[in-house]
Write a protein that holds these residues in place. Structure first.
Motif, PDB file in Angstrom:
ATOM      1  N   ALA A  40       0.827  -1.211   0.000  1.00 35.59           N
ATOM      2  CA  ALA A  40       0.000   0.000   0.000  1.00 35.59           C
ATOM      3  C   ALA A  40       0.860   1.259   0.000  1.00 35.59           C
ATOM      4  O   ALA A  40       0.538   2.234  -0.690  1.00 35.59           O
ATOM      5  N   ARG A  41       1.941   1.271   0.773  1.00 35.06           N
ATOM      6  CA  ARG A  41       2.818   2.453   0.786  1.00 35.06           C
ATOM      7  C   ARG A  41       3.432   2.685  -0.592  1.00 35.06           C
ATOM      8  O   ARG A  41       3.488   3.823  -1.080  1.00 35.06           O
ATOM      9  N   CYS A  42       3.898   1.611  -1.207  1.00 32.72           N
ATOM     10  CA  CYS A  42       4.465   1.751  -2.549  1.00 32.72           C
ATOM     11  C   CYS A  42       3.418   2.264  -3.520  1.00 32.72           C
ATOM     12  O   CYS A  42       3.680   3.170  -4.326  1.00 32.72           O
ATOM     13  N   PHE A  72      11.607   5.597  -7.111  1.00 33.82           N
ATOM     14  CA  PHE A  72      11.497   4.277  -6.497  1.00 33.82           C
ATOM     15  C   PHE A  72      12.694   3.457  -6.956  1.00 33.82           C
ATOM     16  O   PHE A  72      12.900   3.242  -8.155  1.00 33.82           O
ATOM     17  N   ILE A  73      13.504   3.017  -6.007  1.00 32.94           N
ATOM     18  CA  ILE A  73      14.777   2.362  -6.317  1.00 32.94           C
ATOM     19  C   ILE A  73      14.780   0.976  -5.677  1.00 32.94           C
ATOM     20  O   ILE A  73      14.454   0.826  -4.492  1.00 32.94           O
ATOM     21  N   GLU A 119      15.448  12.920   0.755  1.00 32.18           N
ATOM     22  CA  GLU A 119      14.887  12.175   1.885  1.00 32.18           C
ATOM     23  C   GLU A 119      14.716  10.719   1.474  1.00 32.18           C
ATOM     24  O   GLU A 119      14.401  10.419   0.316  1.00 32.18           O
ATOM     25  N   LEU A 120      14.902   9.817   2.436  1.00 30.52           N
ATOM     26  CA  LEU A 120      14.635   8.404   2.215  1.00 30.52           C
ATOM     27  C   LEU A 120      13.304   8.035   2.866  1.00 30.52           C
ATOM     28  O   LEU A 120      13.140   8.217   4.075  1.00 30.52           O
ATOM     29  N   TRP A 121      12.386   7.556   2.049  1.00 27.89           N
ATOM     30  CA  TRP A 121      11.111   7.051   2.554  1.00 27.89           C
ATOM     31  C   TRP A 121      11.181   5.520   2.425  1.00 27.89           C
ATOM     32  O   TRP A 121      11.344   4.996   1.312  1.00 27.89           O
ATOM     33  N   PHE A 143      12.265   4.676  -1.441  1.00 30.93           N
ATOM     34  CA  PHE A 143      11.892   5.857  -2.208  1.00 30.93           C
ATOM     35  C   PHE A 143      12.872   6.970  -1.851  1.00 30.93           C
ATOM     36  O   PHE A 143      13.060   7.280  -0.671  1.00 30.93           O
ATOM     37  N   LEU A 144      13.482   7.527  -2.857  1.00 29.61           N
ATOM     38  CA  LEU A 144      14.329   8.705  -2.674  1.00 29.61           C
ATOM     39  C   LEU A 144      13.524   9.893  -3.169  1.00 29.61           C
ATOM     40  O   LEU A 144      13.144   9.953  -4.345  1.00 29.61           O
ATOM     41  N   ILE A 145      13.251  10.831  -2.271  1.00 31.01           N
ATOM     42  CA  ILE A 145      12.328  11.930  -2.582  1.00 31.01           C
ATOM     43  C   ILE A 145      13.037  13.267  -2.418  1.00 31.01           C
ATOM     44  O   ILE A 145      13.718  13.508  -1.405  1.00 31.01           O
ATOM     45  N   PHE A 146      12.879  14.109  -3.417  1.00 34.63           N
ATOM     46  CA  PHE A 146      13.447  15.453  -3.411  1.00 34.63           C
ATOM     47  C   PHE A 146      12.316  16.471  -3.359  1.00 34.63           C
ATOM     48  O   PHE A 146      11.688  16.774  -4.385  1.00 34.63           O
TER      49      PHE A 146
END
Length: 810
Positions: free
Chosen positions: A502-504, A532-533, A555-557, A590-593
């Motif tokens: 669900a998070r993905c 998404f990595i 940020e790393l999620w 997830f790497l988020i900018f």
């Protein structure tokens, strides 16, 4: 930023679900702050669905309630009901000794059960839908007669000499045979003539030399024709039903249902009225509320190359008559001009499928207040164009591979502005799906599907369990599928895996697609870039990722934990940001900018951590263990050292399936507890999923390796009570049962690799009597194992270690 070792903090603040704005599968794009607030527990609209297979007449209200309540508890957002045969894999369905013979398809009992399911779904906040046809493919039913069914060109040929008056009866073409599952072969009875065409028997025939003799044949097939000189081949061309049928049909429909003519607007309109009108009558108060969609599975109806208006439509679309070319193709084979005709023919078939078939489906389903979900491939139509039609286009992936769905689906979805791409997920063959599956095994294919563009999974499958809970693992879909149902041993702790999905899905449904490769997918929202990595390898990998942007803080999620933290190891150049990531085998992040430094969720972001020093110690035995079998009475044991259950001399342990809870008191010195300290628990080898409790508080669920948990928030100086509840899969108990005689009759046997069926419900089961075989505990419709099948590793093997770290916050 200076380089640091990337250590992920394993604690996070709780956030609440804040909305459910739209129907399932169609959440709006959210601001980053909202996503952060519900990252711990995504809103219901982002949760995975299941395919809920009702096997023949085997359904009950008690089972419906238990299934739906279990879905809700497990973190499932909804279900699509499939009405299938009671014994999908048997040669001669139906399963014998049917306990509910009156519960036939569309009987009053059926409609009552469907209404009840919709009302229970509403009570629980779940969404339901229905596979549009009985069986899992494609669009048909008992309301479709041979005349209304899919049609194909059939022909007979007669060779004769000319220069005379010909009087001969042209043989009626041979008609197709019904290809039904578990039924006797039934030849078509419906036939209509289309034309009679005479082709000169010579080399390099031209279409203008082919004669149309349709008016020269009477209704009995008698041809009266003054034939010109030479040899002629006369074709009597007609059309007949392909006899393709939906499958695998509920037992009472076998041999009594056909696929609808998919190139005829008239017949497809009739078909969808036959589907929708009864649904609107029986489920009217739930349509658009708890009952939301109709689905069409991947196309398995076979080819169709005719419909009554085909000749007219072909001339309209291509500007010439296809009938001389059909005759010429029969005589001349695939020469170049015939090949061009064949291409034109395929294009017309595709056009009619789309315009008269699938577009009609979408229009009528939407008019009824429902959404249309569809896997638009494997048929004689343009799959790329077809992706534009459904509300949610879908792909599929099978358990055991890389997980990628067919790339045409997400590619076309992006072109047509379809932000949601569904996937039939984890469909499994019996060699792989033998009640041996667990979340650690499934994660690899799930991540591959996300990386390929899927962002809403429909788990295949959750088979409806209508019987008393004594009968486990119970109903199955023959040998097919991954076993996600409420009788799965790990369904309760498995919520951690479903929440990961669900998070993905929540993040992968946001914004617009930018790019992808096999390990990284990029989407952009109004206030952030999301990457998404994955590491799809079976070993730890450290890689540097470059991003063409400036003045952004990464940020790393972490979707497996629901944690947001600062990226630990990154640097910025004049035109790029470089991030170093160390990913474990099958780890995903997830790497988020964010576009802005302040996004309103700063307090939720855990700081990056630098480890300055580390020590570890093994937790020695003895280990008191409480065994809670999925079937049977609980019992206690004590292990001097940790070991694999499957190697134990005690058969109660060797064949155990369920949850074994290990308890241990662990002393912690006061000087190891504090702000600059961190304490981790490493389980070592563990099979298959573990719920971790520290001092009576739920700390974590460990479901894929390495089985490592940060227990710092729950640890205190002095004695600490640790509980590790380890759940393994069904396989060893099923193998254990094979050491005893069967107390039922075996049906079809596909060999040791594929398994065998229970032929009929035994009398002791139907009469609610004790089992004759005391040793057998499980009850299943399909048995994958034999007495000598290899056992699966089970339980906590360790070594279990306490890791104490000195840390600095970045």
């Amino acid at each position: 930023m200076k380089n640091t070792i990337l250590i992920i903090p394993l604690v996070c603040l709780l956030t609440a679900c804040v909305h459910d704005k739209q129907s399932a599968g169609e959440p709006s794009s959210e601001p980053l702050r909202t996503l952060a607030e519900q990252f711990k527990q995504p809103a219901d609209c982002y949760k995975p669905y299941v395919w809920w297979h009702w096997m023949g007449s085997n359904f009950s209200k008690e089972g419906i309630t238990k299934d739906l309540e279990a879905m809700k508890e497990a973190g499932i957002g909804g279900a699509t009901i499939f009405n299938l045969a009671s014994a999908v894999q048997e040669t001669h369905a139906p399963t014998e000794n049917n306990p509910w013979p009156e519960q036939t398809f569309r009987s009053e009992a059926y409609w009552e059960a469907l209404r009840f399911a919709a009302s229970e779904a509403k009570r629980l906040g779940l969404k339901l839908g229905l596979q549009s046809t009985p069986g899992y493919s494609t669009s048909g039913g008992p309301w479709i007669t041979e005349e209304r069914g899919m049609q194909q060109v059939v022909s007979s040929r007669t060779s004769l000499s000319g220069n005379r008056l010909v009087e001969t009866v042209l043989e009626k073409p041979e008609l197709p045979v019904y290809k039904g599952w578990g039924s006797t072969q039934q030849r078509a009875s419906y036939y209509r003539d289309v034309a009679v065409m005479a082709v000169p028997e010579k080399a390099d025939v031209k279409t203008y030399e082919i004669l149309d003799l349709s008016d020269a044949m009477d209704t009995t097939g008698l041809l009266r024709w003054q034939a010109p000189a030479g040899r002629w081949t006369v074709y009597r061309i007609g059309h007949a039903p392909t006899m393709s049928n939906p499958h695998p049909l509920p037992d009472d429909l076998i041999g009594h249902a056909l696929e609808a003519d998919k190139m005829s607007k008239e017949q497809m309109t009739y078909h969808w009225r036959s589907v929708l009108e009864p649904l609107k009558e029986h489920l009217k108060e739930y349509i658009g509320d708890s009952f939301t969609h109709l689905l069409i599975d991947s196309y398995e109806a076979g080819d169709q190359d005719w419909t009554p208006d085909f000749r007219k439509d072909f001339i309209r679309l291509k500007g010439y008559d296809p009938l001389p070319w059909i005759a010429l193709r029969n005589s001349a084979g695939e020469r170049n001009d015939v090949k061009q005709f064949t291409e034109d023919y395929k294009e017309v078939v595709s056009r009619l499928y789309i315009d008269n078939g699938w577009k009609i489906a979408r229009e009528m389903i939407n008019e009824a207040g429902l959404k249309f979900y569809w896997e638009p491939y494997f048929g004689p139509f343009d799959s790329f164009e077809s992706v534009a039609i459904p509300d949610i286009p879908m792909g599929e992936f099978w358990t055991g591979g890389k997980g990628a769905i067919w790339n045409t689906i997400p590619k076309a979805a992006r072109i047509y502005g379809k932000r949601i791409v569904g996937a039939e997920a984890f469909t499994g063959r019996p060699e792989i799906s033998q009640y041996t599956e667990d979340p650690a095994f499934l994660k690899h294919t799930a991540d591959g599907s996300f990386a390929s563009g899927a962002n809403l999974l429909f788990l295949h499958h959750w088979v409806h369990q209508p019987f008393d809970d004594r009968y486990q693992p119970g109903m199955g879909m023959g040998w097919w599928g991954t076993h996600f149902g409420r009788h799965q041993t790990w369904i309760k702790p498995g919520k951690a895996f479903f929440t990961y999905l669900a998070r993905c899905q929540m993040l992968l449904q946001q914004g617009v697609f930018i790019s992808t490769d096999e390990r990284m997918l990029h989407r952009k929202t109004s206030d952030a870039d999301l990457y998404f990595i994955i590491n799809p390898s079976d070993s730890v990998e450290t890689r540097t990722f470059a991003f063409a942007m400036q003045k952004r803080i990464p940020e790393l999620w972490l979707p497996d934990k629901g944690i947001i933290c600062q990226a630990a190891d990154w640097r910025e150049s004049a035109d790029s940001i470089f991030v170093n990531l160390k990913l474990n085998a099958d780890e995903s992040v997830f790497l988020i900018f964010p576009d802005k430094k302040e996004n309103g969720y700063t307090a939720m972001i855990q700081p990056a951590i630098k480890v300055c020093g580390e020590s570890s110690r093994e937790v020695a035995g003895p280990w008191p263990i409480s065994f809670a079998p999925k079937l049977g009475e609980p019992f206690q044991r004590e292990f001097a050292v940790l070991s694999d259950f499957s190697e134990d001399e005690d058969t109660t342990i060797r064949y155990f399936a369920g949850t074994a809870t290990y308890r241990k008191t662990i002393p912690v010195d006061a000087n190891t507890v504090g702000k600059q300290k961190r304490i981790l628990l490493d389980l070592g080898e563990m099979n298959d999923i573990a719920e971790l409790t520290v001092n009576g508080r739920e700390a974590d669920v460990l479901w894929y390796p390495p089985y490592l948990a940060d227990i710092t928030p729950w640890i205190k100086a002095g004695e600490n009570e640790i509980e590790i509840a380890v759940t393994n899969n069904w396989a060893n108990r099923l193998i254990g049962d094979e050491q005893y005689p069967a107390d039922f009759e075996w049906g079809q046997d596909r060999g040791e690799k594929l398994g065998r069926a229970m032929k009929a419900y035994p009398e002791w089961f139907l009469q609610n009597q004790p089992r004759p075989s005391n040793g057998r505990k499980t009850f299943s419709i399909w048995y994958y194992h034999r007495k000598d099948s290899p056992l699966q590793k089970a339980g906590l093997v360790g070594p279990v270690r306490i890791i104490e770290q000195d840390v600095e916050m970045e």
